[in-house]
Design a protein around this motif. Structure first.
Motif, mmCIF file in Angstrom:
data_model
loop_
_atom_site.group_PDB
_atom_site.id
_atom_site.type_symbol
_atom_site.label_atom_id
_atom_site.label_comp_id
_atom_site.label_asym_id
_atom_site.label_seq_id
_atom_site.Cartn_x
_atom_site.Cartn_y
_atom_site.Cartn_z
ATOM 1 N N UNK A 142 0.830 -1.213 0.000
ATOM 2 C CA UNK A 142 0.000 0.000 0.000
ATOM 3 C C UNK A 142 0.861 1.258 0.000
ATOM 4 N N UNK A 143 2.103 1.137 0.428
ATOM 5 C CA UNK A 143 3.032 2.263 0.412
ATOM 6 C C UNK A 143 3.391 2.556 -1.050
ATOM 7 N N UNK A 144 3.106 3.759 -1.509
ATOM 8 C CA UNK A 144 3.339 4.100 -2.926
ATOM 9 C C UNK A 144 4.784 3.881 -3.347
ATOM 10 N N UNK A 145 5.726 4.029 -2.426
ATOM 11 C CA UNK A 145 7.135 3.847 -2.790
ATOM 12 C C UNK A 145 7.455 2.386 -3.119
ATOM 13 N N UNK A 146 6.590 1.457 -2.699
ATOM 14 C CA UNK A 146 6.819 0.043 -2.995
ATOM 15 C C UNK A 146 6.780 -0.220 -4.499
ATOM 16 N N UNK A 147 6.121 0.636 -5.254
ATOM 17 C CA UNK A 147 5.969 0.428 -6.693
ATOM 18 C C UNK A 147 6.979 1.215 -7.522
#
Length: 191
Positions: free
Chosen positions: A90-95
């Protein structure tokens, strides 16, 4: 297009009840994955859910050895670890960027987690006689992914050879076939 975390949530909502419904006397039953019995597949799926949390954070993941969680309260732990997986993605930085451990774009890594959380619960459901209806949005996303990555996944022995399906087969049946699963697989009759 739904986010990976939303698709993981939809798949988890289907997967968790399947795993929680597996009984101890079913752990040695055959599955559509010839190399896995039900208990082996539970251990593998647990490993996937935990390791893909780390991959979302770009931390090292260890797929070398499969942990044995069967002597623990794995049903409750799987639900907890699946929530952690969804939170991690869910953390945008994961993508963002490329996975240091896998050398793939992070969105592809997230889709790999989604694939395991969609296909392996089906394996367990048909092996244990439980109902299973995957997220249509996840299936749609995964059909594209499997179409793109199928040859590489077969080379890496992640997928078997495609299993032919009818031209008018529903999307999930086509996904199963493209991922090397026999959509018509049924658990062996009890003796």
């Amino acid at each position: 297009m739904p986010t990976i975390s939303k698709l993981l949530r939809e798949s988890a909502d289907v997967a968790v009840p399947v795993l929680q419904g597996v009984t101890d006397d079913q752990l040695d039953a055959a599955t559509p994955c010839a190399e896995f019995r039900v208990g082996d597949l539970v251990n593998h799926l647990f490993q996937v859910v935990v390791n893909f949390q780390a991959l979302a954070r770009r931390e090292p993941a260890d797929f070398a050895g499969t942990p044995d969680v069967l002597g623990t309260d794995w049903r409750a732990r799987f639900a907890t670890e699946t929530e952690k997986l969804i939170a991690a993605w869910s953390d945008e930085s994961a993508l963002e960027g490329v996975s240091p451990g896998m050398g793939l774009p992070q969105p592809a890594v997230g889709r790999m987690a989604l694939l395991d959380l969609t296909l392996h619960p089906w394996d367990l459901a048909v092996a244990t006689g439980r109902p299973y209806a995957p997220s249509p949005a996840a299936v749609e996303e995964l059909l594209v992914m499997v179409g793109e990555m199928g040859p590489t996944a077969r080379e890496w022995k992640v997928f078997g050879e495609p299993v032919p399906t009818a031209a008018d087969a529903d999307p999930f049946t086509r996904l199963l076939g493209q991922a090397g699963r026999d959509p018509g697989w049924r658990r062996p009759a009890a003796h």
